[in-house]
Scaffold this motif. Structure first.
Motif, mmCIF file in Angstrom:
data_model
loop_
_atom_site.group_PDB
_atom_site.id
_atom_site.type_symbol
_atom_site.label_atom_id
_atom_site.label_comp_id
_atom_site.label_asym_id
_atom_site.label_seq_id
_atom_site.Cartn_x
_atom_site.Cartn_y
_atom_site.Cartn_z
ATOM 1 N N UNK A 167 -42.078 -13.543 -40.244
ATOM 2 C CA UNK A 167 -41.115 -12.498 -40.572
ATOM 3 C C UNK A 167 -41.612 -11.115 -40.217
ATOM 4 N N UNK A 168 -40.819 -10.134 -40.600
ATOM 5 C CA UNK A 168 -41.183 -8.731 -40.372
ATOM 6 C C UNK A 168 -42.372 -8.349 -41.252
ATOM 7 N N UNK B 10 -40.172 -9.147 -50.205
ATOM 8 C CA UNK B 10 -38.729 -9.086 -50.455
ATOM 9 C C UNK B 10 -38.072 -7.914 -49.761
ATOM 10 N N UNK B 11 -36.745 -7.873 -49.881
ATOM 11 C CA UNK B 11 -35.984 -6.771 -49.332
ATOM 12 C C UNK B 11 -35.463 -6.981 -47.918
ATOM 13 N N UNK B 12 -35.715 -8.152 -47.345
ATOM 14 C CA UNK B 12 -35.232 -8.455 -45.997
ATOM 15 C C UNK B 12 -34.360 -9.698 -46.057
ATOM 16 N N UNK C 149 -41.170 -13.609 -44.024
ATOM 17 C CA UNK C 149 -42.280 -14.556 -43.946
ATOM 18 C C UNK C 149 -42.052 -15.667 -44.963
ATOM 19 N N UNK C 150 -42.325 -16.884 -44.567
ATOM 20 C CA UNK C 150 -42.354 -17.995 -45.509
ATOM 21 C C UNK C 150 -43.787 -18.497 -45.537
ATOM 22 N N UNK C 151 -44.474 -18.180 -46.618
ATOM 23 C CA UNK C 151 -45.907 -18.455 -46.724
ATOM 24 C C UNK C 151 -46.172 -19.909 -47.107
#
Length: 154
Positions: free
Chosen positions: A44-45, A51-53, A59-61
């Motif tokens: 992700x960014x 959060x907030x996107x 990102x998925x950790x």
């Protein structure tokens, strides 16, 4: 050297394009941050894990650390059925790496400039692999007269 899984299916349009857009930088802190996230199910960014996107940009950790190795060859040693990988080298350039019988390492920006009409890299990769094999055969034929004669006769 750290390496691991990035998820997203790995295609250029789902990982490579994101690396170029969000992480193609000389900023060592941003690259360090990315690798400190560990292995990812999706890229992700920067900062999206807080959060907030929209989900697609987050990102998925996996909460798993990267593997650590000492050679480029190792980056495909811990994960089965890898078709391609991405590598950030000491020259601060992202590379697309093909793990076939030869490790073909191509600057990610070259891949971006050679996508097909549907946005995929595979036509370019296949053409590149054919050129490499052709070059190898041409060099081998020059050095081995018996092999060259056999090819000519058959």
């Amino acid at each position: 050297m750290q390496y691991g899984w990035s998820g997203n299916g790995g295609y250029f349009q789902s990982v490579g394009a994101r690396l170029l857009e969000w992480y193609n930088t000389q900023d060592d802190a941003l690259i360090k941050y990315l690798f400190e996230l560990g292995q990812l199910e999706s890229l992700g960014r920067p900062g999206s894990e807080r959060g907030g996107f929209p989900l697609f940009y987050t990102h998925s950790l996996t909460h798993k650390n990267h593997y650590v190795g000492t050679t480029e060859r190792e980056i495909f040693s811990k994960i089965n059925f890898i078709d391609y990988g991405y590598f950030y080298d000491s020259d601060k350039v992202w590379y697309y790496v093909i793990p076939g019988p030869f490790r073909i390492k191509i600057p990610l920006e070259v891949i971006e400039k050679n996508l097909n009409s549907e946005g995929f890299e595979f036509d370019f990769i296949e053409a590149l692999e054919r050129l490499i094999i052709k070059h190898m055969f041409e060099q081998y034929i020059k050095r081995d007269a018996l092999f060259s004669q056999h090819l000519t006769e058959n």
